[in-house]
Design a protein around this motif. Structure first.
Motif, PDB file in Angstrom:
ATOM      1  N   TYR A 456      -5.485  39.045  26.421  1.00  0.00           N
ATOM      2  CA  TYR A 456      -4.885  39.287  27.734  1.00  0.00           C
ATOM      3  C   TYR A 456      -4.762  37.996  28.552  1.00  0.00           C
ATOM      4  O   TYR A 456      -3.774  37.785  29.254  1.00  0.00           O
ATOM      5  CB  TYR A 456      -5.733  40.272  28.534  1.00  0.00           C
ATOM      6  CG  TYR A 456      -5.699  41.711  28.067  1.00  0.00           C
ATOM      7  CD1 TYR A 456      -4.618  42.222  27.366  1.00  0.00           C
ATOM      8  CD2 TYR A 456      -6.776  42.568  28.343  1.00  0.00           C
ATOM      9  CE1 TYR A 456      -4.611  43.546  26.941  1.00  0.00           C
ATOM     10  CE2 TYR A 456      -6.767  43.890  27.937  1.00  0.00           C
ATOM     11  CZ  TYR A 456      -5.681  44.370  27.229  1.00  0.00           C
ATOM     12  OH  TYR A 456      -5.672  45.682  26.823  1.00  0.00           O
ATOM     13  N   LYS A 505       0.496  39.520  28.898  1.00  0.00           N
ATOM     14  CA  LYS A 505       0.391  39.847  30.326  1.00  0.00           C
ATOM     15  C   LYS A 505       0.809  41.301  30.564  1.00  0.00           C
ATOM     16  O   LYS A 505       0.166  42.033  31.332  1.00  0.00           O
ATOM     17  CB  LYS A 505       1.291  38.898  31.136  1.00  0.00           C
ATOM     18  CG  LYS A 505       0.960  38.862  32.620  1.00  0.00           C
ATOM     19  CD  LYS A 505      -0.392  38.212  32.857  1.00  0.00           C
ATOM     20  CE  LYS A 505      -0.677  38.053  34.353  1.00  0.00           C
ATOM     21  NZ  LYS A 505      -2.049  37.548  34.585  1.00  0.00           N
ATOM     22  N   ALA A 506       1.884  41.730  29.899  1.00  0.00           N
ATOM     23  CA  ALA A 506       2.339  43.117  30.035  1.00  0.00           C
ATOM     24  C   ALA A 506       1.279  44.094  29.542  1.00  0.00           C
ATOM     25  O   ALA A 506       1.032  45.135  30.168  1.00  0.00           O
ATOM     26  CB  ALA A 506       3.636  43.318  29.261  1.00  0.00           C
ATOM     27  N   ASP A 507       0.623  43.757  28.425  1.00  0.00           N
ATOM     28  CA  ASP A 507      -0.440  44.622  27.894  1.00  0.00           C
ATOM     29  C   ASP A 507      -1.594  44.752  28.890  1.00  0.00           C
ATOM     30  O   ASP A 507      -2.178  45.828  29.046  1.00  0.00           O
ATOM     31  CB  ASP A 507      -0.959  44.055  26.569  1.00  0.00           C
ATOM     32  CG  ASP A 507      -0.149  44.550  25.378  1.00  0.00           C
ATOM     33  OD1 ASP A 507       0.503  45.589  25.503  1.00  0.00           O
ATOM     34  OD2 ASP A 507      -0.167  43.886  24.330  1.00  0.00           O
ATOM     35  N   TYR A 508      -1.918  43.664  29.548  1.00  0.00           N
ATOM     36  CA  TYR A 508      -3.003  43.709  30.539  1.00  0.00           C
ATOM     37  C   TYR A 508      -2.609  44.609  31.711  1.00  0.00           C
ATOM     38  O   TYR A 508      -3.411  45.412  32.189  1.00  0.00           O
ATOM     39  CB  TYR A 508      -3.332  42.301  31.020  1.00  0.00           C
ATOM     40  CG  TYR A 508      -4.602  42.202  31.847  1.00  0.00           C
ATOM     41  CD1 TYR A 508      -5.572  43.203  31.826  1.00  0.00           C
ATOM     42  CD2 TYR A 508      -4.835  41.086  32.656  1.00  0.00           C
ATOM     43  CE1 TYR A 508      -6.727  43.097  32.577  1.00  0.00           C
ATOM     44  CE2 TYR A 508      -5.994  40.979  33.404  1.00  0.00           C
ATOM     45  CZ  TYR A 508      -6.930  41.993  33.369  1.00  0.00           C
ATOM     46  OH  TYR A 508      -8.087  41.890  34.124  1.00  0.00           O
ATOM     47  N   TYR A 509      -1.365  44.528  32.142  1.00  0.00           N
ATOM     48  CA  TYR A 509      -0.913  45.387  33.237  1.00  0.00           C
ATOM     49  C   TYR A 509      -0.879  46.861  32.822  1.00  0.00           C
ATOM     50  O   TYR A 509      -1.173  47.749  33.621  1.00  0.00           O
ATOM     51  CB  TYR A 509       0.473  44.943  33.725  1.00  0.00           C
ATOM     52  CG  TYR A 509       0.453  43.678  34.548  1.00  0.00           C
ATOM     53  CD1 TYR A 509      -0.514  43.476  35.537  1.00  0.00           C
ATOM     54  CD2 TYR A 509       1.397  42.674  34.356  1.00  0.00           C
ATOM     55  CE1 TYR A 509      -0.548  42.311  36.296  1.00  0.00           C
ATOM     56  CE2 TYR A 509       1.369  41.496  35.107  1.00  0.00           C
ATOM     57  CZ  TYR A 509       0.393  41.325  36.077  1.00  0.00           C
ATOM     58  OH  TYR A 509       0.361  40.174  36.823  1.00  0.00           O
ATOM     59  N   ILE A 510      -0.553  47.124  31.557  1.00  0.00           N
ATOM     60  CA  ILE A 510      -0.600  48.509  31.069  1.00  0.00           C
ATOM     61  C   ILE A 510      -2.033  49.025  31.117  1.00  0.00           C
ATOM     62  O   ILE A 510      -2.299  50.162  31.518  1.00  0.00           O
ATOM     63  CB  ILE A 510      -0.033  48.597  29.632  1.00  0.00           C
ATOM     64  CG1 ILE A 510       1.463  48.318  29.628  1.00  0.00           C
ATOM     65  CG2 ILE A 510      -0.313  49.973  29.020  1.00  0.00           C
ATOM     66  CD1 ILE A 510       2.063  48.174  28.241  1.00  0.00           C
ATOM     67  N   TYR A 515       2.256  50.026  35.717  1.00  0.00           N
ATOM     68  CA  TYR A 515       3.344  50.210  34.774  1.00  0.00           C
ATOM     69  C   TYR A 515       4.656  49.551  35.208  1.00  0.00           C
ATOM     70  O   TYR A 515       5.410  49.057  34.365  1.00  0.00           O
ATOM     71  CB  TYR A 515       3.564  51.704  34.519  1.00  0.00           C
ATOM     72  CG  TYR A 515       2.359  52.392  33.899  1.00  0.00           C
ATOM     73  CD1 TYR A 515       1.735  51.867  32.759  1.00  0.00           C
ATOM     74  CD2 TYR A 515       1.840  53.565  34.439  1.00  0.00           C
ATOM     75  CE1 TYR A 515       0.639  52.481  32.192  1.00  0.00           C
ATOM     76  CE2 TYR A 515       0.735  54.193  33.878  1.00  0.00           C
ATOM     77  CZ  TYR A 515       0.135  53.642  32.758  1.00  0.00           C
ATOM     78  OH  TYR A 515      -0.947  54.256  32.201  1.00  0.00           O
ATOM     79  N   ALA A 518       4.425  45.886  34.392  1.00  0.00           N
ATOM     80  CA  ALA A 518       4.434  45.718  32.938  1.00  0.00           C
ATOM     81  C   ALA A 518       5.849  45.878  32.393  1.00  0.00           C
ATOM     82  O   ALA A 518       6.292  45.092  31.538  1.00  0.00           O
ATOM     83  CB  ALA A 518       3.495  46.735  32.294  1.00  0.00           C
ATOM     84  N   ASN A 519       6.580  46.880  32.898  1.00  0.00           N
ATOM     85  CA  ASN A 519       7.953  47.103  32.435  1.00  0.00           C
ATOM     86  C   ASN A 519       8.863  45.923  32.777  1.00  0.00           C
ATOM     87  O   ASN A 519       9.727  45.532  31.981  1.00  0.00           O
ATOM     88  CB  ASN A 519       8.514  48.389  33.044  1.00  0.00           C
ATOM     89  CG  ASN A 519       8.576  49.525  32.023  1.00  0.00           C
ATOM     90  OD1 ASN A 519       8.768  49.291  30.833  1.00  0.00           O
ATOM     91  ND2 ASN A 519       8.419  50.749  32.502  1.00  0.00           N
ATOM     92  N   ARG A 541       5.431  49.293  23.279  1.00  0.00           N
ATOM     93  CA  ARG A 541       4.696  49.244  24.553  1.00  0.00           C
ATOM     94  C   ARG A 541       5.471  49.965  25.653  1.00  0.00           C
ATOM     95  O   ARG A 541       4.892  50.644  26.500  1.00  0.00           O
ATOM     96  CB  ARG A 541       4.426  47.794  24.958  1.00  0.00           C
ATOM     97  CG  ARG A 541       3.649  46.995  23.948  1.00  0.00           C
ATOM     98  CD  ARG A 541       2.423  47.746  23.430  1.00  0.00           C
ATOM     99  NE  ARG A 541       1.362  47.812  24.406  1.00  0.00           N
ATOM    100  CZ  ARG A 541       0.478  48.794  24.503  1.00  0.00           C
ATOM    101  NH1 ARG A 541       0.544  49.823  23.673  1.00  0.00           N
ATOM    102  NH2 ARG A 541      -0.461  48.769  25.424  1.00  0.00           N
ATOM    103  N   ILE A 545       4.273  53.240  27.907  1.00  0.00           N
ATOM    104  CA  ILE A 545       4.416  53.384  29.361  1.00  0.00           C
ATOM    105  C   ILE A 545       5.144  54.677  29.689  1.00  0.00           C
ATOM    106  O   ILE A 545       4.734  55.439  30.586  1.00  0.00           O
ATOM    107  CB  ILE A 545       5.164  52.168  29.952  1.00  0.00           C
ATOM    108  CG1 ILE A 545       4.309  50.905  29.829  1.00  0.00           C
ATOM    109  CG2 ILE A 545       5.527  52.413  31.420  1.00  0.00           C
ATOM    110  CD1 ILE A 545       5.050  49.628  30.184  1.00  0.00           C
TER     111      ILE A 545
END
Length: 623
Positions: A456, A505-510, A515, A518-519, A541, A545
């Motif tokens: 992350y 970074k997107a995975d951490y926000y998920i 969401y 992340a999107n 991913r 979401i």
């Protein structure tokens, strides 16, 4: 005079010694001859066997005939007959066997009779062999040993149906004193007549409860070779029939529970366990065990029924606390995985209050730690009260609890710190669990989460080093998760580091349930860094979401883009499994779900999800 007497005695003793030596030499000559003959026989046997295996039947036959003439062993004669048959010399084979039968009065004469039938079957067809074998069945001496030996001889020559006839005749004779159910079951199994095999295994169990383990192992062996589920159907029908016919037979009920668990048919297993508990009042542990398995396989209704039965049974029961905790756990899992008509905040608030009451009622101890973990999870991740959750977990860590529960509390505490972006507190706790439970599954899980944390925050080399070790973890799911994340990192490191940083970074926000952000990041990868490496993972991913946002149609379309557009991707099998589960449980499109399960079974044979897909497919087909 004394000297003469001594010399006389000496010569007498010498003469005796010489006489004994000569006797010994005379006696050893036949022994040496015997050894020499035995050695020659062994050489001939090895040479004959070599010729036989190389299909040089004329040479093998000559040696086996020589060996038979010298030793009169029936084994040598039988091999000689085989050599004659392979050379189509049926008349000579029949002649020598009948000559043997006339002069032999041991059990070998029955073997020779079976061999005669075998010669007939090869030369004159089955009719003559049939007539001969039926006459033989009528002539077998009326004792168990003879029936068993002759039936085995028949089976050796492939006359399985006649062995069954012989067993049936013996079962009707009181002097034989055997029903031959086990022998008939094994014979039917070798004939691939699995319904009859199962029937006879169960008949054996009915007359001999001590044969339970043998019968179970035989059925398990049959099921391992079931290609088209036909054996499963035979066993299921036979077991259900026997159980209904013999409701008081504990062994049949036990076997049905075992079989249902093998097939992951938890409903039938639970019905039988509850029936046994009502009859014998000793199945509470087994019901708890079954409930846990059903919960782990997301069969929530069955797990709830099991726990509810134990709770209603008695509050003084030995497993009352485990049932209350288990019921709360499974209902929370169902709450987390299902859609709701009322607001989630209200649902989670009510559930948290319920768990608080249960903690007060039962107290905080090793048995109730899972309740505290659920409560802290709701407070931190659904009610935005991380501080309260941390306070509860730290208080519990001061109690005298097991090493395992201490690790569970620290894992949840680390998860919350990671959610709050207190990275170093989280990694410290994961490391503590890893160190204290190094060889346990929870230690492997802590190591994986620590590697995921490093991913992350962009420490890809550190994460990759740990993940490569975890790929050989004992837990298949942890190993599979480690493999997937390792490939995400290694492939993108080689191809596009910027895309990898954005994916991380997107995975951490998920993880933080942010969401929208992340999107946006995933969309930026799609715009600026689209490639064959990052796209399958990116789509999966976005599907996750959509699923979490309860936009199931969008999730379905995104999963399909992964396994249809990138079938060779390392996450294609997971996307297929996730889509099948979505179609079955959220969109109520069972036929499409079955197609996904079938595709996974047929096209991803090495996937860790194949067994789960096969059981799900079978369940849907039967319903």
């Amino acid at each position: 005079m004394l000297r003469v007497l001594r010399l006389t005695c000496f010569y007498l003793l010498l003469a005796l010694c010489c006489q004994n030596t000569l006797k010994a030499q005379v006696q050893t000559k036949p022994h040496k001859a015997s050894q020499s003959a035995q050695t020659q026989r062994q050489i001939d046997e090895q040479l004959a066997s070599s010729f036989y295996n190389n299909k040089e039947y004329d040479k093998a036959g000559d040696l086996y005939l020589k060996l038979y003439t010298e030793s009169n062993y029936y084994h040598h004669l039988s091999r000689y007959v085989d050599c004659l048959i392979f050379q189509s010399d049926y008349k000579e084979a029949e002649k020598i066997l009948k000559a043997y039968i006339k002069k032999d009065h041991t059990n070998n004469r029955w073997r020779a009779q079976v061999d005669v039938a075998y010669v007939y079957s090869k030369s004159d067809g089955i009719e003559k062999a049939d007539k001969h074998l039926k006459r033989l069945i009528a002539e077998v001496p009326e004792n168990r040993s003879s029936f068993t030996q002759v039936a085995n001889m028949m089976r050796t020559r492939g006359f399985n149906e006649y062995a069954i006839m012989l067993y049936d005749r013996g079962a009707d004779i009181s002097e034989v004193d055997s029903k031959f159910y086990m022998e008939k079951a094994v014979t039917y199994q070798s004939m691939l007549i699995f319904d009859k095999a199962t029937e006879n295994y169960l008949l054996q169990l009915e007359i001999d409860p001590d044969s339970y383990d043998v019968v179970k192992s035989r059925l398990a062996f049959m099921l391992r070779y079931d290609i088209d589920d036909s054996i499963i159907d035979d066993v299921r029908i036979a077991l259900l029939k026997k159980t209904h016919q013999n409701p008081d037979n504990e062994m049949f009920a036990e076997l049905l529970v075992w079989f249902a668990l093998q097939m992951q048919d938890y409903e039938i297993a639970l019905e039988q366990e509850i029936a046994l508990d009502r009859r014998f009042d000793d199945r509470e542990y087994d019901i708890i065990y079954l409930a846990r398995i059903a919960r782990d396989n997301e069969q929530y209704d069955i797990a709830i029924t099991a726990y509810d039965y134990l709770i209603k049974k008695t509050e003084e029961g030995a497993f009352y606390t485990e049932a209350v905790v288990g019921l709360t756990e499974v209902q929370y899992q169902r709450l987390e995985s299902s859609s709701h008509d009322v607001s989630e905040s209200e649902l989670y608030s009510d559930f948290e209050k319920r768990v608080e009451r249960e903690c007060l009622e039962l107290g905080i101890n090793d048995k109730t730690i899972p309740l505290l973990i659920i409560r802290s999870d709701i407070l931190a991740f659904n009610m935005s009260d991380s501080e309260k959750a941390i306070e509860l977990l730290n208080s519990a860590l001061e109690l005298n609890i097991s090493k395992y529960n201490n690790a569970k509390l620290k894992m949840k505490l680390a998860d919350i710190y990671l959610f709050k972006e207190e990275i170093w507190e989280a990694t410290l706790l994961y490391s503590q669990v890893d160190k204290s439970m190094k060889e346990e599954p929870i230690g492997h899980e802590a190591r994986f989460r620590n590697a995921q944390l490093r991913y992350y925050i962009g420490e890809f080399d550190w994460a990759l080093a740990v993940l490569n070790i975890l790929k050989s973890a004992t837990s298949k799911l942890i190993a599979n998760d480690a493999m997937t994340l390792s490939l995400v990192i290694s492939d993108n490191l080689e191809y596009d580091t910027i895309a990898l940083q954005r994916l991380a970074k997107a995975d951490y926000y998920i993880y933080q349930k942010r969401y929208d952000v992340a999107n946006q990041i995933l969309d930026s990868v799609n715009v600026y860094n689209p490639n064959e490496v990052s796209m399958p993972y990116l789509l999966s991913r976005k599907a996750q979401i959509a699923h979490d946002n309860k936009d199931y149609e969008l999730a379905d379309s995104l999963y399909k883009r992964v396994y249809q557009g990138y079938p060779d991707s390392y996450i294609a099998d997971k996307a297929l499994m996730d889509d099948a589960f979505l179609l079955e449980n959220y969109l109520d499109r069972k036929e499409e779900a079955m197609e996904c399960y079938a595709k996974l079974i047929d096209e991803f044979t090495a996937s860790v999800y194949v067994a789960q897909a096969r059981n799900a497919y079978r369940r849907l087909r039967e319903n």
